[in-house]
Design a protein around this motif. Structure first.
Motif, PDB file in Angstrom:
ATOM      1  N   SER A 154       0.847  -1.194   0.000  1.00 13.75           N
ATOM      2  CA  SER A 154       0.000   0.000   0.000  1.00 13.75           C
ATOM      3  C   SER A 154       0.882   1.243   0.000  1.00 13.75           C
ATOM      4  O   SER A 154       2.018   1.218   0.491  1.00 13.75           O
ATOM      5  N   ALA A 155       0.352   2.326  -0.543  1.00 21.90           N
ATOM      6  CA  ALA A 155       1.120   3.564  -0.652  1.00 21.90           C
ATOM      7  C   ALA A 155       0.162   4.738  -0.693  1.00 21.90           C
ATOM      8  O   ALA A 155      -1.022   4.599  -1.012  1.00 21.90           O
ATOM      9  N   ALA A 156       0.701   5.917  -0.366  1.00 23.48           N
ATOM     10  CA  ALA A 156      -0.081   7.149  -0.422  1.00 23.48           C
ATOM     11  C   ALA A 156       0.860   8.305  -0.714  1.00 23.48           C
ATOM     12  O   ALA A 156       2.030   8.295  -0.316  1.00 23.48           O
ATOM     13  N   ALA A 157       0.343   9.299  -1.408  1.00 20.53           N
ATOM     14  CA  ALA A 157       1.093  10.526  -1.693  1.00 20.53           C
ATOM     15  C   ALA A 157       0.181  11.714  -1.397  1.00 20.53           C
ATOM     16  O   ALA A 157      -0.969  11.746  -1.852  1.00 20.53           O
ATOM     17  N   THR A 158       0.686  12.678  -0.619  1.00 16.01           N
ATOM     18  CA  THR A 158      -0.093  13.853  -0.232  1.00 16.01           C
ATOM     19  C   THR A 158       0.658  15.115  -0.630  1.00 16.01           C
ATOM     20  O   THR A 158       1.830  15.288  -0.254  1.00 16.01           O
ATOM     21  N   TRP A 159      -0.010  15.988  -1.371  1.00 16.66           N
ATOM     22  CA  TRP A 159       0.567  17.254  -1.818  1.00 16.66           C
ATOM     23  C   TRP A 159      -0.105  18.390  -1.061  1.00 16.66           C
ATOM     24  O   TRP A 159      -1.314  18.587  -1.154  1.00 16.66           O
ATOM     25  N   HIS A 160       0.679  19.133  -0.254  1.00 21.63           N
ATOM     26  CA  HIS A 160       0.172  20.247   0.544  1.00 21.63           C
ATOM     27  C   HIS A 160       0.358  21.552  -0.212  1.00 21.63           C
ATOM     28  O   HIS A 160       1.456  21.834  -0.724  1.00 21.63           O
ATOM     29  N   PHE A 161      -0.695  22.363  -0.262  1.00 19.91           N
ATOM     30  CA  PHE A 161      -0.619  23.642  -0.965  1.00 19.91           C
ATOM     31  C   PHE A 161      -1.671  24.584  -0.388  1.00 19.91           C
ATOM     32  O   PHE A 161      -2.441  24.211   0.506  1.00 19.91           O
ATOM     33  N   HIS A 162      -1.690  25.823  -0.877  1.00 17.47           N
ATOM     34  CA  HIS A 162      -2.686  26.800  -0.466  1.00 17.47           C
ATOM     35  C   HIS A 162      -3.556  27.164  -1.669  1.00 17.47           C
ATOM     36  O   HIS A 162      -3.056  27.378  -2.769  1.00 17.47           O
ATOM     37  N   GLY A 163      -4.857  27.211  -1.442  1.00 19.73           N
ATOM     38  CA  GLY A 163      -5.804  27.625  -2.473  1.00 19.73           C
ATOM     39  C   GLY A 163      -6.916  28.434  -1.849  1.00 19.73           C
ATOM     40  O   GLY A 163      -7.434  28.076  -0.779  1.00 19.73           O
TER      41      GLY A 163
END
Length: 271
Positions: A154-163
């Motif tokens: 299993s794997a996960a990728a999280t991209w943090h940004f401002h909108g």
């Protein structure tokens, strides 16, 4: 003399207390808990009960708790899924219901990239599942038990940004069962033969991607304001098997909405 003994005993207790305080250190954990509700389409086939394909609606609840100790690159994730669906045959002359409860334990290695904006998790999980399929119009064979367990990368990728001036996170997670075991009656075998007469006929089957290709994944967006975080996403859950000359599939396409809580816990751990 008695006063002297009491004083010595008091000093010994005080020293032991100081020693115990010296030998313990606080360990802090970051914990994220996500509760989500989902609704969407369900597509069902279970040839033990009927050769017909069914389609309808599904309701699902998911809880996911992730815990990581400060300074550690490894995290622990506990996930619970529970769903019920109600489906009808293509000719509208039959209905079926299905449900499943699933629990998994996962360990992931964590990697932060691009100044912490990209969070990668990779590892594996072990999952235990129990459920049922019930075909309402059947008289002799109305229900099928689903009981299986597997291990999966299993794997996960999280991209943090401002909108729109708010913190946001785009997340994708996936798991693919690799090896497991499944309970299944054989073709033409009744549950009476299995449980009442004890007639075993290859009813515990080893599963691999060749006879049970399955996949569960989710794409979601977190939107935060203050201390509150809302998660909205799509979940696709595709469970298949072809064992003992019986075919089964359950495909789910779901809109998921939930609430994310992040908090920190301190534990006292001995050195």
């Amino acid at each position: 003399m008695k006063t002297c003994k009491v004083l010595i005993l008091f000093l010994l207790c005080h020293c032991l207390t100081l020693s115990a305080q010296t030998d313990t250190v606080p360990q802090r954990h970051t914990t994220q808990s996500v509760n989500m509700l989902g609704i969407g389409g369900a597509f069902l086939l279970d040839t033990y009960l009927s050769p017909e394909k069914y389609s309808g609606v599904e309701l699902r609840f998911t809880n996911q708790t992730t815990r990581q100790r400060d300074g550690s690159l490894w995290s622990t994730q506990l996930t619970t899924h529970g769903y019920l669906n109600y489906t009808e045959s293509r000719g509208d002359d039959g209905t079926a219901m299905a449900g499943l409860a699933s629990y998994s334990f996962a360990r992931h290695y964590n990697l932060l990239l691009m100044d912490g904006r990209l969070h990668i998790q990779a590892g594996g999980l072990a999952s235990a599942n129990i459920g049922f399929t019930y075909c309402i119009r059947n008289q002799n064979n109305p229900a099928q038990l689903r009981l299986f367990a597997h291990i999966a990368p299993s794997a996960a990728a999280t991209w943090h940004f401002h909108g729109w001036k708010r913190p946001m996170a785009l997340r994708y997670e996936v798991e693919v069962p690799l090896l497991g075991v499944m309970f299944s009656p054989n073709y033409g075998q009744s549950y009476y033969e299995i449980f009442s007469r004890g007639n075993y006929d290859h009813n515990v089957v080893v599963t691999t991607p060749f006879n049970a290709p399955s996949l569960r994944h989710m794409l979601s967006l977190d939107v935060s304001w203050g201390r509150h975080t809302l998660r909205v996403g799509y979940m696709g859950d595709y469970q298949q098997s072809h064992v003992n000359d019986l075919k089964f599939h359950s495909y789910s396409h779901l809109l998921m909405v939930g609430y994310v809580r992040n908090f920190r816990i301190s534990d006292i751990v001995k050195r």
